[in-house]
Structures are given as C-alpha cells and as structure tokens.
Design a protein around this motif. Sequence first.
Motif, short mmCIF file in Angstrom:
data_model
loop_
_atom_site.label_atom_id
_atom_site.label_comp_id
_atom_site.label_asym_id
_atom_site.label_seq_id
_atom_site.Cartn_x
_atom_site.Cartn_y
_atom_site.Cartn_z
N PRO A 142 32.67 53.63 42.91
CA PRO A 142 32.11 52.39 43.45
C PRO A 142 33.15 51.42 43.99
O PRO A 142 32.80 50.48 44.69
N THR A 143 34.42 51.64 43.67
CA THR A 143 35.42 50.68 44.14
C THR A 143 36.40 51.29 45.14
O THR A 143 37.27 50.59 45.64
N SER A 144 36.25 52.58 45.43
CA SER A 144 37.32 53.22 46.22
C SER A 144 37.38 52.74 47.66
O SER A 144 38.41 52.88 48.32
N MET A 145 36.27 52.19 48.18
CA MET A 145 36.32 51.70 49.57
C MET A 145 36.58 50.19 49.64
O MET A 145 36.50 49.59 50.70
N LEU A 146 36.87 49.62 48.49
CA LEU A 146 37.06 48.17 48.46
C LEU A 146 38.55 47.83 48.42
O LEU A 146 39.38 48.61 47.94
N ASP A 147 38.82 46.64 48.91
CA ASP A 147 40.18 46.14 48.85
C ASP A 147 40.62 46.03 47.38
O ASP A 147 39.80 45.70 46.51
N VAL A 148 41.89 46.34 47.15
CA VAL A 148 42.40 46.33 45.77
C VAL A 148 42.08 45.01 45.06
O VAL A 148 41.73 44.99 43.88
N SER A 149 42.16 43.92 45.81
CA SER A 149 41.99 42.61 45.19
C SER A 149 40.57 42.38 44.67
O SER A 149 40.36 41.56 43.77
N VAL A 150 39.58 43.08 45.23
CA VAL A 150 38.20 42.85 44.74
C VAL A 150 37.73 43.94 43.79
O VAL A 150 36.68 43.83 43.17
N ARG A 151 38.54 45.00 43.64
CA ARG A 151 38.13 46.09 42.74
C ARG A 151 37.96 45.60 41.32
O ARG A 151 37.01 45.95 40.64
#
Length: 373
Positions: free
Chosen positions: A195-204
Amino acid sequence: MSSHVVAPARIDSTTTVPALEVKGLVKDFHSGGLFSRASVRALGGVDLAIRKGEIVALVGESGSGKSTLARCVARLEKPTSGRILLNGTDVLKRDRFQASREYRSQLQMVFQDPFGSLNPVHRIEHFLTRSLTLHGKAGNPAQLCSRLDGLMTTVGLTPDMLNSYPHELSGGQRQRVAIARALAVEPEVILADEPTSMLDVSVRIGILNLMRQLRDQQGISMLYITHDLASARYLADRIAVMFAGELVEEGESLDLLANPAHPYTRLLVSAVPDPARTGSYDPHERAALRTAVMESASCAFDGDPEQQCSATEPVRHRVGEPANQHWVRCHLYRPPAAAASHALSAEPLEPKLQIATEEPSTAESRTEKQAST
Ligand SMILES: Nc1ncnc2c1ncn2[C@@H]1O[C@H](COP(=O)(O)OP(=O)(O)OP(=O)(O)O)[C@@H](O)[C@H]1O
Ligand SMILES: [Mg+2]
C-alpha cells in the motif's frame, strides 16, 4: 463506522480460532498459449494464520507469489486447491455469488496504486457512499453524512475533501481514501498489497501509522505485503517470508530480523541498510548468494542433491524460544547449540552459502514436523 469506534484489545490471544487462516493453498496458472497444457505454480501449498488484531507482513522478492496469495484469499483468483478459513469458516465451500458480498464485508483489500483504484470521474464522496450502501451501512441521510465524516476523520482527512476528485488529492491522501473505502464495510481483515510502495517516502510513515492505529483501536487483522523489511519491522507483529511460492520462514518480527535462519531471509535482511550493523559486509558474497537463489528452480543452497528441497520437502524447525513463534523450513538449518562454530545467530546479517557442516544430534534437534508454533 467512525472514529469513535472503540476496539477490542490488540492481539486476541484468548481465542484459538485465527481471524484468517490459509491451509495448503496451491495456485497454478495456465501458461504457454491457448493449446498448451503447461502451467506455472505460483503457490505451492501455503499455510498461514493471522490472529485477531494482528498484522502479519508477507515479504519476498518480485514473483514469489505474494499478490497471488492475497488475490486468492480475496477470491479474485480461484485457488487450485487448499482451504481459506475466515473465523474458522471455510469460505471456498460457499457459493461464489452468495459468499461474495458477505465475504467482502468481512475482508477487504487495499491495492498498491491508489490512483488506479479510484475512478477519476467520481468525487470521493461517491466511493465511500457506494461502499456503505452496498453493504447496508448507509442508514438514513443524516446517518450517512455522519458516517462519511467519521470515515474521513478516521483516516486523517477532513470531511470537506469528500467533494474532491481523486486527481485533486496527493498520492498519500488517495491511499487514505482507499483505506476509508475499505473501512466503510467494517471489515475484520484487510489485505494490503504494497500500500505504500507507490507513495513518496515522506508520506509512507503516515499510512503505516494509520494501519497501526486501525489494528490498535479497532482490532483489525491485516496481511501487509511489502518488499520493505524496514516497514515490516515497524508495523508487523510477525513476518512471513515467501520464496518461490512457499513460506520458508516466519516469526515474531524483531526476532526474525535479528536471527534470520533461512539463507533467503538472510539475503533479504542483508539488503536492508542498517547503520547499527557491525562486522564486514561483503557485496561479492551477497551477489553469490543472490545468484544461487535466483538460478535455483527451487531452494538449492546445498550441493548435496539429497538435501535439496526439490528432492525432499524440508520440514519446519523451531528457531529459538517458542514465544517468538519463529520457524524455518530449510534442510540446512541447524539449531545453534548443535553447530556452535557455524551458529546461524552468530552472524545473522552476513549471508553464507555454506551455513552448517555438522549434523545435529537427535537430542538437540528441535525438529517439529509441520508444527505450527
Ligand atoms: N494471471 C496470471 N497468469 C499467469 N501467471 C501469473 C498470473 N499472475 C501471477 N502469475 C505468476 O505467478 C507468480 C507470482 O506472481 P505474483 O504477482 O503473485 O508475485 P509477487 O510476489 O506479488 O511479485 P511482486 O512483488 O512483483 O508484486 C509469477 O511467476 C507470476 O508470473
Ligand atoms: Mg505483487
């Protein structure tokens, strides 16, 4: 469901029935064209249990079968054989149509791509209202309004965003909407596929914290699929390692990462940057181990054909204390006491192709044939 929902205690150890249990799940995909009888085995008999209020991370490299497992459990794919039990009920025995709505109200999936999973022509309100209505949770207009607001608040968004279109939100906000949509049906289990792999590191971290909060406050059980061992360590109570369609190691998160017993797990762990790691890190050794993993049709780390998984299926060995629920399936595993000079725990972060050379004594061996800890 809204933010005021108070959850049961985190992991419910009082009940022996897991929230979700998978037994001997096999999935073969047809391959090689219309007239071919060839098939590829994506899952080779997976056993996994998730207790109520527990997060289990499923890790493994690309193509190891993680999504196939989640898709089979979500009934998006039909397993070739095996059983899926939700609160002890065998869901595959039920009629597909009848089971689907009831099943989805108990189990929801959150996908990797938050944009692809939200139709761009609809406002956020539409997705949540549809979910609530489909599962009979909308109530009267006033109740619907309050539930929509509650869902938005639960996932850390403001109710005024209900009027937004997906493209007006950031990736992290869209993933929060996808989670709110899953929560609308008040599920007991969420399957989150990267669920977080396509998100920017800062919002993971925000999404991980939200998932944690859902477990802690609402007692939701989760299967968290990821490539990222650091996030698995942060979020999950237990980690299960998948290699070539099979689970090869599983255990309490911190213990498994501190004492990886399977060569494949050691390979994964060695790839995680860790400033606290001591001792030498040999990239050549890691490359050799990686080649051995990738080139073997099954897990063939040892030169002796008798010891290869393709010849004899390895049994489960308990690793360490029972409380850690840590086990490994590997012919090469030796309990540390039996192989002191080659103890797995001595250098847990340095992969070795040749792990142990001694046979464990019968008394010291803690082999538990297919025993689930
Ligand atoms: N619909 C399909 N038809 C044929 N083969 C498939 C299908 N879906 C998956 N596979 C195969 O099953 C195996 C497991 O794929 P899967 O997508 O489950 O891996 P994964 O662990 O989720 O990988 P990733 O980390 O890249 O998402 C792969 O060999 C893949 O090619
Ligand atoms: Mg996948």
